[in-house]
Design a protein around this motif. Structure first.
Motif, PDB file in Angstrom:
ATOM      1  N   ALA A 326      48.756  35.975  38.745  1.00 37.64           N
ATOM      2  CA  ALA A 326      47.602  35.575  37.930  1.00 37.64           C
ATOM      3  C   ALA A 326      46.492  35.066  38.832  1.00 37.64           C
ATOM      4  O   ALA A 326      46.731  34.668  39.965  1.00 37.64           O
ATOM      5  CB  ALA A 326      48.018  34.466  36.964  1.00 37.64           C
ATOM      6  N   THR A 327      45.267  35.082  38.304  1.00 39.43           N
ATOM      7  CA  THR A 327      44.170  34.439  39.002  1.00 39.43           C
ATOM      8  C   THR A 327      43.454  33.544  37.985  1.00 39.43           C
ATOM      9  O   THR A 327      43.866  33.479  36.832  1.00 39.43           O
ATOM     10  CB  THR A 327      43.229  35.483  39.639  1.00 39.43           C
ATOM     11  OG1 THR A 327      42.240  34.796  40.400  1.00 39.43           O
ATOM     12  CG2 THR A 327      42.556  36.382  38.626  1.00 39.43           C
ATOM     13  N   ALA A 328      42.407  32.848  38.404  1.00 36.52           N
ATOM     14  CA  ALA A 328      41.736  31.939  37.462  1.00 36.52           C
ATOM     15  C   ALA A 328      40.230  32.051  37.592  1.00 36.52           C
ATOM     16  O   ALA A 328      39.709  32.449  38.641  1.00 36.52           O
ATOM     17  CB  ALA A 328      42.186  30.506  37.721  1.00 36.52           C
ATOM     18  N   PRO A 392      33.770  41.912  40.664  1.00 33.09           N
ATOM     19  CA  PRO A 392      33.220  41.797  42.022  1.00 33.09           C
ATOM     20  C   PRO A 392      34.217  41.299  43.061  1.00 33.09           C
ATOM     21  O   PRO A 392      34.038  41.540  44.245  1.00 33.09           O
ATOM     22  CB  PRO A 392      32.068  40.795  41.861  1.00 33.09           C
ATOM     23  CG  PRO A 392      32.288  40.122  40.568  1.00 33.09           C
ATOM     24  CD  PRO A 392      33.069  41.054  39.693  1.00 33.09           C
ATOM     25  N   HIS A 393      35.275  40.601  42.639  1.00 33.55           N
ATOM     26  CA  HIS A 393      36.248  40.090  43.609  1.00 33.55           C
ATOM     27  C   HIS A 393      37.449  41.022  43.769  1.00 33.55           C
ATOM     28  O   HIS A 393      38.460  40.621  44.365  1.00 33.55           O
ATOM     29  CB  HIS A 393      36.721  38.690  43.208  1.00 33.55           C
ATOM     30  CG  HIS A 393      35.645  37.657  43.354  1.00 33.55           C
ATOM     31  ND1 HIS A 393      35.342  37.068  44.551  1.00 33.55           N
ATOM     32  CD2 HIS A 393      34.770  37.154  42.449  1.00 33.55           C
ATOM     33  CE1 HIS A 393      34.341  36.219  44.385  1.00 33.55           C
ATOM     34  NE2 HIS A 393      33.969  36.267  43.106  1.00 33.55           N
ATOM     35  N   PHE A 394      37.345  42.243  43.229  1.00 35.25           N
ATOM     36  CA  PHE A 394      38.440  43.204  43.406  1.00 35.25           C
ATOM     37  C   PHE A 394      38.814  43.248  44.891  1.00 35.25           C
ATOM     38  O   PHE A 394      37.942  43.232  45.769  1.00 35.25           O
ATOM     39  CB  PHE A 394      37.999  44.597  42.929  1.00 35.25           C
ATOM     40  CG  PHE A 394      39.082  45.632  43.060  1.00 35.25           C
ATOM     41  CD1 PHE A 394      40.108  45.684  42.133  1.00 35.25           C
ATOM     42  CD2 PHE A 394      39.086  46.549  44.113  1.00 35.25           C
ATOM     43  CE1 PHE A 394      41.133  46.621  42.256  1.00 35.25           C
ATOM     44  CE2 PHE A 394      40.099  47.484  44.244  1.00 35.25           C
ATOM     45  CZ  PHE A 394      41.118  47.526  43.308  1.00 35.25           C
ATOM     46  N   CYS A 395      40.113  43.337  45.148  1.00 41.79           N
ATOM     47  CA  CYS A 395      40.627  43.215  46.516  1.00 41.79           C
ATOM     48  C   CYS A 395      39.849  44.065  47.528  1.00 41.79           C
ATOM     49  O   CYS A 395      39.777  45.282  47.407  1.00 41.79           O
ATOM     50  CB  CYS A 395      42.096  43.623  46.520  1.00 41.79           C
ATOM     51  SG  CYS A 395      42.816  43.551  48.158  1.00 41.79           S
ATOM     52  N   LEU A 396      39.342  43.394  48.538  1.00 47.21           N
ATOM     53  CA  LEU A 396      38.617  44.089  49.607  1.00 47.21           C
ATOM     54  C   LEU A 396      39.577  44.963  50.422  1.00 47.21           C
ATOM     55  O   LEU A 396      39.170  45.967  50.999  1.00 47.21           O
ATOM     56  CB  LEU A 396      37.971  43.039  50.531  1.00 47.21           C
ATOM     57  CG  LEU A 396      37.082  43.547  51.645  1.00 47.21           C
ATOM     58  CD1 LEU A 396      35.719  43.960  51.097  1.00 47.21           C
ATOM     59  CD2 LEU A 396      36.880  42.492  52.721  1.00 47.21           C
TER      60      LEU A 396
HETATM   61  C1  HEM Z   1      49.409  44.736  48.141  1.00 48.23           C
HETATM   62  C2  HEM Z   1      48.573  43.998  48.787  1.00 48.23           C
HETATM   63  C3  HEM Z   1      47.490  43.184  48.151  1.00 48.23           C
HETATM   64  C4  HEM Z   1      47.372  42.665  46.881  1.00 48.23           C
HETATM   65  C5  HEM Z   1      48.352  42.796  45.731  1.00 48.23           C
HETATM   66  C6  HEM Z   1      46.115  41.955  46.824  1.00 48.23           C
HETATM   67  C7  HEM Z   1      45.630  41.314  45.700  1.00 48.23           C
HETATM   68  C8  HEM Z   1      44.369  40.753  45.605  1.00 48.23           C
HETATM   69  C9  HEM Z   1      43.808  40.176  44.405  1.00 48.23           C
HETATM   70  C10 HEM Z   1      44.533  40.045  43.071  1.00 48.23           C
HETATM   71  C11 HEM Z   1      42.548  39.760  44.688  1.00 48.23           C
HETATM   72  C12 HEM Z   1      41.529  39.167  43.704  1.00 48.23           C
HETATM   73  C13 HEM Z   1      41.687  37.687  43.502  1.00 48.23           C
HETATM   74  C14 HEM Z   1      40.745  37.156  42.429  1.00 48.23           C
HETATM   75  O1  HEM Z   1      39.945  37.885  41.846  1.00 48.23           O
HETATM   76  O2  HEM Z   1      40.831  35.961  42.154  1.00 48.23           O
HETATM   77  C15 HEM Z   1      42.301  40.046  46.079  1.00 48.23           C
HETATM   78  C16 HEM Z   1      41.128  39.743  46.749  1.00 48.23           C
HETATM   79  C17 HEM Z   1      40.978  39.917  48.109  1.00 48.23           C
HETATM   80  N1  HEM Z   1      41.835  40.573  48.964  1.00 48.23           N
HETATM   81 FE1  HEM Z   1      43.606  41.411  48.502  1.00 48.23          FE
HETATM   82  N2  HEM Z   1      45.500  42.048  48.045  1.00 48.23           N
HETATM   83  C18 HEM Z   1      46.293  42.792  48.879  1.00 48.23           C
HETATM   84  C19 HEM Z   1      46.020  43.149  50.191  1.00 48.23           C
HETATM   85  C20 HEM Z   1      44.913  42.773  50.896  1.00 48.23           C
HETATM   86  C21 HEM Z   1      44.664  43.125  52.276  1.00 48.23           C
HETATM   87  C22 HEM Z   1      45.546  44.009  53.150  1.00 48.23           C
HETATM   88  C23 HEM Z   1      43.504  42.498  52.631  1.00 48.23           C
HETATM   89  C24 HEM Z   1      42.843  42.510  53.968  1.00 48.23           C
HETATM   90  C25 HEM Z   1      41.968  43.312  54.325  1.00 48.23           C
HETATM   91  C26 HEM Z   1      43.003  41.793  51.445  1.00 48.23           C
HETATM   92  C27 HEM Z   1      41.829  41.075  51.386  1.00 48.23           C
HETATM   93  C28 HEM Z   1      41.291  40.535  50.233  1.00 48.23           C
HETATM   94  C29 HEM Z   1      40.020  39.814  50.193  1.00 48.23           C
HETATM   95  C30 HEM Z   1      39.099  39.534  51.366  1.00 48.23           C
HETATM   96  C31 HEM Z   1      39.822  39.438  48.862  1.00 48.23           C
HETATM   97  C32 HEM Z   1      38.630  38.656  48.296  1.00 48.23           C
HETATM   98  C33 HEM Z   1      37.573  39.629  47.822  1.00 48.23           C
HETATM   99  C34 HEM Z   1      36.366  38.958  47.186  1.00 48.23           C
HETATM  100  O3  HEM Z   1      36.484  37.812  46.739  1.00 48.23           O
HETATM  101  O4  HEM Z   1      35.316  39.598  47.124  1.00 48.23           O
HETATM  102  N3  HEM Z   1      43.886  41.976  50.422  1.00 48.23           N
HETATM  103  N4  HEM Z   1      43.419  40.672  46.624  1.00 48.23           N
END
Ligand code: HEM
Length: 454
Positions: A326-328, A392-396
Motif C-alpha cells: 500500500a501507499t498513502a 506522477p509517482h509511478f515507479c521510475l
Molecule cells: C519490482 C520492483 C519495484 C517495485 C514493486 C516498485 C514499486 C514502486 C512503487 C509502488 C512506487 C510508488 C510509490 C508511491 O506512489 O507512493 C515506486 C516509486 C519509485 N520507484 Fe520503484 N519499485 C520497484 C523497483 C524500482 C527500481 C529498480 C528503482 C530504481 C531505479 C525504483 C525507483 C523508484 C523511484 C525513484 C520512485 C519514486 C518516483 C517518484 O516519486 O516520482 N523502483 N516504486
C-alpha cells in the motif's frame, strides 16, 4: 494474531463510525490495527474490506486514524490532483527527505522529467545500464552455492544492491563499502527516537553521511567523464526546462532514493521467482526451455521480447506477491470517496497490492498462473501495473525492475541447466507466506537447494 483480532472484534466499541464511515473493529489499545497490518498487510486489507466495505478507518500506532480507500476511487487518488505526497518529507526527514517521492506539482515535474530519460527503455540501453545489470546478475547467479540449503532472499538482497550501485556507474572496487554503509543507512527506517552513539538512528545518520560524501565526490568525478557507463553519468547529462543541469543536492537525495526504492523490491521479486520455480517443476521446465534456447541474457529492454515466459513469471510474481502492499496520500481538499465525504487533511491508504486480486480482472485470482500474461498484444494497463503505483509517482525504475527480473530468471535457468540441477524447497521447508517488513518478502528461513536432474 488473527484469533486475537477476532476476539477483540467482539468487545463492545464506543465509536463504530466516524463521518459515516465504518471504523474497523478489532484494534489493540495504543497500537491499533498496526500489528495486523504490518506483517500480513495484503490479507489484512483484503479481509477488512470484505468485512466492512471498500472504505473504512483503521487505527495505526498511537491510535491515529487512517482512512483506507479500495477500488478505482483509491487508484484515482494516485494522480495527486486532489491529494499530495509532500507529507513524506516531514514524516521521514532523514530517511527520504526532499526527493522525488516527497515532492509534488511543478517541483516534482521539473525533476522527474529530466530524471526519467535514463530510466526509459532507450535510456537504459544507451547508458549501458541494462548491459551492466546483465553482467552483475550473470556473475551473481554463477556464485550461488553449489549444494546445501540456502536462503535465496539473502542472496538476491546482496546482488540487487550490487546491481543498483553498479547500474549507477559505481566502480566494482567500491561496491562493498557502498553496501556496508547503505545497510547502516537503512536502520533509519525504524521510527526510533533514541539518538545515543551507536543507536540505530545514530548509525543511520553516520551511514547517510558516508553515502552523501561518496555520492558527492562521484558526481564531481563523473562530471569530467561523460563516457562513463551507467545512470549517474546519464543523469548528469540531462537538462531541465531552463537548460540547467540537476543540482548536486537533488542528485544526492535522489541517488539515495534510487538505492532504497530499487533494492528491497527487486530482491523480493527475484527471490519469489526462484521460490515459485522450486515448487513448480512445470514452470521450471517452460523457463528452462526458453532460457536455454536464447543466445544469452537480454542485455537491453529491446531484447526482452525473446523472453515472454520469463516476463510472464515476473508479472505473476508481482501480482501474487506485491513487494509494496500500500501507499498513502494526504487529501488536499474535501473529497467524496465511495459516496462518503472525506475532509481535507485526511491521510488515505491506497492498497496497491489488492488490485492484483480483483476477480473482474484476473479470473481465479488466487491461482498462480503466468499463462494469463502470455500472448497479449497490448501492454499491461495502468491497473495491471498497480504494484508499481500510478500517476506522477509511478515507479521510475519500472523498466529496470522488469529487465533485472527477466535477466535473473534467464540466468538462473541457464546456470542451473549448465550444472545439471533444478531448484527445490529444502526438506522440511513449508511453502512460504508473504510477509511485510515493511516490503513484502518471503521469510529468510525459506531455504532452497539444487538437486540433480534425473
Ligand atoms: C519490482 C520492483 C519495484 C517495485 C514493486 C516498485 C514499486 C514502486 C512503487 C509502488 C512506487 C510508488 C510509490 C508511491 O506512489 O507512493 C515506486 C516509486 C519509485 N520507484 Fe520503484 N519499485 C520497484 C523497483 C524500482 C527500481 C529498480 C528503482 C530504481 C531505479 C525504483 C525507483 C523508484 C523511484 C525513484 C520512485 C519514486 C518516483 C517518484 O516519486 O516520482 N523502483 N516504486
Amino acid at each position: 494474531m488473527q484469533t486475537l483480532s477476532n476476539m477483540l472484534e467482539r468487545l463492545p466499541m464506543k465509536e463504530t463510525h466516524r463521518l459515516g464511515i465504518p471504523i474497523l473493529p478489532g484494534g489493540l489499545p495504543l497500537v491499533g490495527h498496526a500489528p495486523f497490518n504490518l506483517g500480513d498487510s495484503l490479507n489484512f486489507l483484503r479481509g477488512a474490506s470484505a468485512k466492512v466495505g471498500p472504505i473504512f478507518w483503521m487505527r495505526s500506532f498511537g491510535s491515529e486514524m487512517q482512512l483506507v480507500c479500495m477500488g478505482e476511487p483509491g487508484f484515482e487518488l494516485l494522480k495527486n490532483r486532489v491529494t499530495s505526497s509532500e507529507f513524506i518529507r516531514d514524516q521521514s526527514p532523514e530517511f527520504i527527505g526532499d526527493a522525488l517521492l516527497s515532492q509534488d506539482g511543478t517541483r516534482h515535474r521539473n525533476l522527474r522529467s529530466p530524471m526519467s530519460g535514463p530510466f526509459t527503455p532507450r535510456g537504459l540501453s544507451s547508458s549501458g545500464a541494462s548491459a551492466l545489470s546483465a553482467e552483475v546478475i550473470e556473475a551473481s547467479v554463477a556464485s550461488l552455492p553449489a549444494s546445501g540449503p540456502f536462503s535465496l532472499l539473502t542472496e538476491t538482497q546482496k546482488f540487487a544492491l550490487d546491481i543498483i550501485f553498479r547500474v549507477m556507474g559505481i566502480d566494482r572496487s567500491e561496491i562493498n563499502d557502498f553496501n556496508t554503509n547503505y545497510r547502516e543507512f537503512i536502520l533509519g527506517a525504524f521510527p526510533l527516537k533514541l539518538d545515543l552513539p551507536y543507536s540505530p538512528r545514530w548509525r543511520a545518520r553516520r551511514g547517510r553521511a558516508w553515502l552523501d560524501a561518496r555520492f558527492s565526490s562521484l558526481i564531481a568525478a563523473a562530471r569530467g567523464r561523460p563516457e562513463m557507463p551507467g545512470t549517474l553519468s546519464a543523469l548528469l547529462a540531462v537538462r531541465d526546462a531552463e537548460g540547467q543541469p540537476l543540482k548536486d543536492d537533488d542528485l544526492i537525495s535522489n541517488l539515495r532514493l534510487l538505492a532504497l526504492a530499487g533494492h528491497e523490491t527487486s530482491a523480493s521479486v527475484m527471490a519469489w521467482m526462484g521460490i515459485v520455480l522450486a515448487q513448480r517443476p512445470d514452470l521450471w521446465e517452460k523457463l528452462r526451455e526458453e532460457a536455454t534456447a536464447a543466445p544469452g541474457l537480454p542485455r537491453s529492454p529491446e531484447e526482452l521480447k525473446r523472453h515472454p515466459f520469463a516476463e510472464a513469471l515476473f508479472r505473476e510474481v508481482l501480482r501474487i506477491y506485491p513487494p509494496v502492499s500500500a501507499t498513502a496520500r494526504e487529501a488536499t481538499e474535501d473529497l467524496t470517496l465511495h459516496g462518503k465525504l472525506v475532509p481535507k487533511g485526511t491521510m488515505i491508504t491506497i492498497p496497491l497490492g489488492t488490485y492484483g486480486y480483483d476477480p473482474a480482472i484476473y479470473p481465479e485470482p488466487e491461482k498462480f498462473d503466468p499463462s494469463r500474461w502470455m500472448g497479449r498484444r497490448v501492454p499491461p494497463s495502468a491497473i495491471e501495473t498497480a504494484p508499481f503505483g500510478g500517476g506522477p509517482h509511478f515507479c521510475l525504475g519500472y523498466h529496470l525492475a522488469w529487465v533485472e527480473a527477466v535477466q535473473f530468471a534467464t540466468a538462473f535457468a541457464r546456470e542451473l541447466s549448465r550444472r545439471g540441477v533444478r531448484p527445490l524447497l529444502a526438506p522440511g521447508v513449508a511453502p512460504p507466506k508473504l510477509r511485510y517488513l515493511p516490503f513484502g518478502q518471503p521469510p529468510k528461513k525459506t531455504l532452497i537447494e539444487f538437486v540433480p536432474v534425473v
